[in-house]
Design a protein around this motif. Structure first.
Motif, mmCIF file in Angstrom:
data_model
loop_
_atom_site.group_PDB
_atom_site.id
_atom_site.type_symbol
_atom_site.label_atom_id
_atom_site.label_comp_id
_atom_site.label_asym_id
_atom_site.label_seq_id
_atom_site.Cartn_x
_atom_site.Cartn_y
_atom_site.Cartn_z
ATOM 1 N N GLU A 1 -25.335 49.766 22.049
ATOM 2 C CA GLU A 1 -26.637 49.601 22.704
ATOM 3 C C GLU A 1 -27.456 50.884 22.624
ATOM 4 O O GLU A 1 -28.678 50.849 22.437
ATOM 5 C CB GLU A 1 -26.450 49.190 24.175
ATOM 6 N N LEU A 2 -26.768 52.012 22.753
ATOM 7 C CA LEU A 2 -27.479 53.291 22.687
ATOM 8 C C LEU A 2 -28.041 53.544 21.281
ATOM 9 O O LEU A 2 -29.114 54.133 21.118
ATOM 10 C CB LEU A 2 -26.533 54.427 23.115
ATOM 11 N N LEU A 3 -27.328 53.064 20.275
ATOM 12 C CA LEU A 3 -27.859 53.153 18.898
ATOM 13 C C LEU A 3 -29.188 52.401 18.801
ATOM 14 O O LEU A 3 -30.177 52.929 18.285
ATOM 15 C CB LEU A 3 -26.859 52.551 17.904
ATOM 16 N N VAL A 4 -29.203 51.175 19.288
ATOM 17 C CA VAL A 4 -30.415 50.353 19.203
ATOM 18 C C VAL A 4 -31.537 50.983 20.026
ATOM 19 O O VAL A 4 -32.683 51.091 19.560
ATOM 20 C CB VAL A 4 -30.128 48.908 19.672
ATOM 21 N N ASN A 5 -31.199 51.425 21.230
ATOM 22 C CA ASN A 5 -32.222 52.026 22.087
ATOM 23 C C ASN A 5 -32.787 53.310 21.476
ATOM 24 O O ASN A 5 -33.988 53.562 21.551
ATOM 25 C CB ASN A 5 -31.647 52.324 23.472
ATOM 26 N N THR A 6 -31.919 54.129 20.889
ATOM 27 C CA THR A 6 -32.368 55.374 20.264
ATOM 28 C C THR A 6 -33.332 55.083 19.121
ATOM 29 O O THR A 6 -34.404 55.700 19.008
ATOM 30 C CB THR A 6 -31.153 56.163 19.722
ATOM 31 N N LYS A 7 -32.943 54.120 18.279
ATOM 32 C CA LYS A 7 -33.796 53.766 17.142
ATOM 33 C C LYS A 7 -35.154 53.253 17.629
ATOM 34 O O LYS A 7 -36.206 53.625 17.095
ATOM 35 C CB LYS A 7 -33.095 52.709 16.284
ATOM 36 N N ASN A 8 -35.136 52.418 18.641
ATOM 37 C CA ASN A 8 -36.393 51.849 19.136
ATOM 38 C C ASN A 8 -37.269 52.887 19.818
ATOM 39 O O ASN A 8 -38.491 52.865 19.676
ATOM 40 C CB ASN A 8 -36.113 50.680 20.093
ATOM 41 N N GLU A 9 -36.626 53.819 20.536
ATOM 42 C CA GLU A 9 -37.415 54.798 21.276
ATOM 43 C C GLU A 9 -37.953 55.908 20.378
ATOM 44 O O GLU A 9 -39.107 56.302 20.476
ATOM 45 C CB GLU A 9 -36.551 55.396 22.400
ATOM 46 N N PHE A 10 -37.093 56.423 19.476
ATOM 47 C CA PHE A 10 -37.474 57.609 18.695
ATOM 48 C C PHE A 10 -37.795 57.302 17.232
ATOM 49 O O PHE A 10 -38.256 58.179 16.502
ATOM 50 C CB PHE A 10 -36.363 58.663 18.760
ATOM 51 N N GLY A 11 -37.464 56.098 16.780
ATOM 52 C CA GLY A 11 -37.729 55.755 15.395
ATOM 53 C C GLY A 11 -36.691 56.279 14.426
ATOM 54 O O GLY A 11 -36.688 55.915 13.259
ATOM 55 N N LYS A 12 -35.807 57.167 14.904
ATOM 56 C CA LYS A 12 -34.721 57.605 14.014
ATOM 57 C C LYS A 12 -33.432 57.894 14.784
ATOM 58 O O LYS A 12 -33.453 58.265 15.966
ATOM 59 C CB LYS A 12 -35.134 58.790 13.154
#
Lengths: 339, 339
Positions: free
Chosen positions: A58-69
């Motif tokens: 979940e943190l992977l998905v959230n990181t990608k969505n929040e920061f774009g990378k």
């Protein structure tokens, strides 16, 4: 308890879907197959997150969505990307979900071959390397004695490859005819129901996020042609590549043509056909009320067999979690054989 | 080259289909799986043909058609029948195709349990023992460490059990809704298209050989209810038997009801539904043009999943070679695991 460590390459819609699907199903897989599934690396086009003990899905998905990378993933974010990710951590299976490239099939081709050479199994949603170099890629997998599964490359969540191989294994396959591209089916369905023009319907589909900003791959039949090649090779044993498919897209279909068809009880659909004699993607008249009278972004395929007659499947041809579910089913079939 | 010796019990339409399917596909199986498939015994209700070196598949079918019983098979015809056939010759797999009996499930139940106890695998097209005693039969198979496959019991050539287990293995199954009886679908389709009465349409269907002389099992929903129980147990893990299904057939449907439905854009179909909350077979209104708007003797099922959305299959629900193809696919899956 055995472990299966996976690397997810490509972290767009499908890659993120893989992370979410693993998050949702890892307990079921632990219980049913006695295997602990861990994502040890995930990479987008320019960065990654890498941790040998496993990352939080979940943190992977959230990181990608929040920061774009993914390099912003807490503690384990990294600037390592591309092929180097496969050297950065021990793993068992590559879940390859980079964008399809039908010019040179990269980066999917190099990633896949590198994983094979390292003795790793590969599950892919990518069409590029399969459409351009099916035989080469499959024979590399065989040479290295690894599993290579690609159900998600055709039809998203509509099972067609495993379906035909596993549940119709007693049958000879004569042909496969179907609707393999959801975007064009959506456009054609709306043109038929609303009498609207191609250009206006395409524009609306783009606004809804159903068609891409550059819709070429879908509307010119390229996507469906790639899938046609994959079915030809994997299910009918035809040694074909992308250039062998006779392709015509939907961009020249007028609302007048739609009207004429409708008055005679027909619809115009983008139909893919795979048989020994024909590899074709083209707009065709289909009868209203027939199996091909399918609306929205659904995909369908009719498999013509020698023993079982015609057998059809219908399912969602795209979608993040939906496509990822096909990749996870492929991974489970590897777990069953190898673990 | 390994050998797989099968006994075919029951030599009506399905049993004969098994012999024909083996005749057509034994070379493919030899080539692909390195297994030589032999029918060492075949039995109808009162006689058999038995030969440890293998019988000729076409001659079995021809003998049955010409003389009505297998005891006339040249040289190897026998009056041995029933359970005794399983003691008369060495075998590896029982292909069980006796008629469904939902009173006491015999002879399928005794044949199957006897084969299990002897350590033999079983492939069946029979619904009786599965509808009445699913858990008991499956747990006996597990106890004896043998394979037990029953794809052909539901939907004939429409793959639904292996389809859901193998190609949707990553998904949780919420429900299965479908048309699981071809005879009633044919009758209802004709009533809808011709405006004819139930009685006349049934009579015509009997003359065409689509409905049985005693149509009770089909028209009263008994056949569909058996299939509902099998899907509930095998795919949703619901411990149910036949008596748990809420069943209503089609014999009370009038042409007036059909007309009323049609005027509002609906059809009446015999729908089976399997979910944690509902085991039901009943006539229902379905929208014209929906997935359930299926004509003729076809079967269809929509599997509602958590990850992949709705996935549907359509196929021929009956037919000699068609149903046998599902049994042969089951046999091949056993060959893959065991040989």
């Amino acid at each position: 308890m055995k472990e299966c460590k996976v690397i997810v390459m490509g972290f767009g819609a499908v890659g993120q879907g893989v992370a979410r699907a693993i998050s949702l199903k890892k307990d079921m897989i632990k219980e049913r197959f006695n295997v602990e599934l861990k994502i040890v690396a995930a990479a987008d086009s320019s960065s990654s997150a890498i941790c040998a003990d496993g990352l939080d899905e979940e943190l992977l998905v959230n990181t990608k969505n929040e920061f774009g990378k993914l390099s912003n993933y807490p503690e384990y974010g990294s600037t390592i990307s591309g092929l180097d990710v496969l050297d950065a951590v021990e793993y068992d299976c590559l879940m390859e979900a980079t964008p399809t490239n039908i010019t040179d099939a990269e980066p999917a081709l190099s990633l896949t071959l590198k994983a094979f050479k390292a003795g790793k199994d590969v599950v892919t949603s990518n069409k590029g390397h399969l459409a351009l170099k099916f035989r080469e890629v499959v024979s590399e997998a065989e040479k290295n004695n690894v599993e290579f599964k690609y159900e998600a490359s055709v039809g998203g969540a509509m099972p067609i490859i495993n379906f035909t191989k596993e549940t119709l294994s007693s049958c000879g396959i004569k042909s496969i005819v179907g609707i393999l591209n959801g975007t064009t089916n959506y456009i054609l369905s709306r043109m038929a129901s609303e009498g609207s023009s191609y250009d206006i319907t395409l524009k609306e589909s783009q606004e809804l996020g159903i068609a891409e900003t550059d819709p070429t791959q879908d509307v010119e039949g390229i996507d469906a042609a790639c899938k046609t090649v994959i079915l030809a090779n994997s299910l009918l044993g035809i040694d074909a590549t992308y250039s062998d498919v006779d392709v015509e897209g939907i961009s020249n279909i007028t609302s007048q043509a739609m009207d004429l068809a409708r008055k005679e009880g027909y619809l115009i659909k983008l139909i893919a056909e795979v048989s020994k004699d024909k590899l074709q993607v083209s707009p065709r008249l289909v009868k209203k009320g027939s199996a091909y009278d399918l609306s929205g972004t659904l995909n369908m395929a009719t498999v013509r067999t020698d023993l079982a007659g015609d057998v059809s499947v219908i399912g969602l041809g795209a979608g993040s979690l939906e496509t990822a579910s096909a990749m996870l089913t492929d991974l489970i079939s590897i777990l069953k054989v190898k673990y």
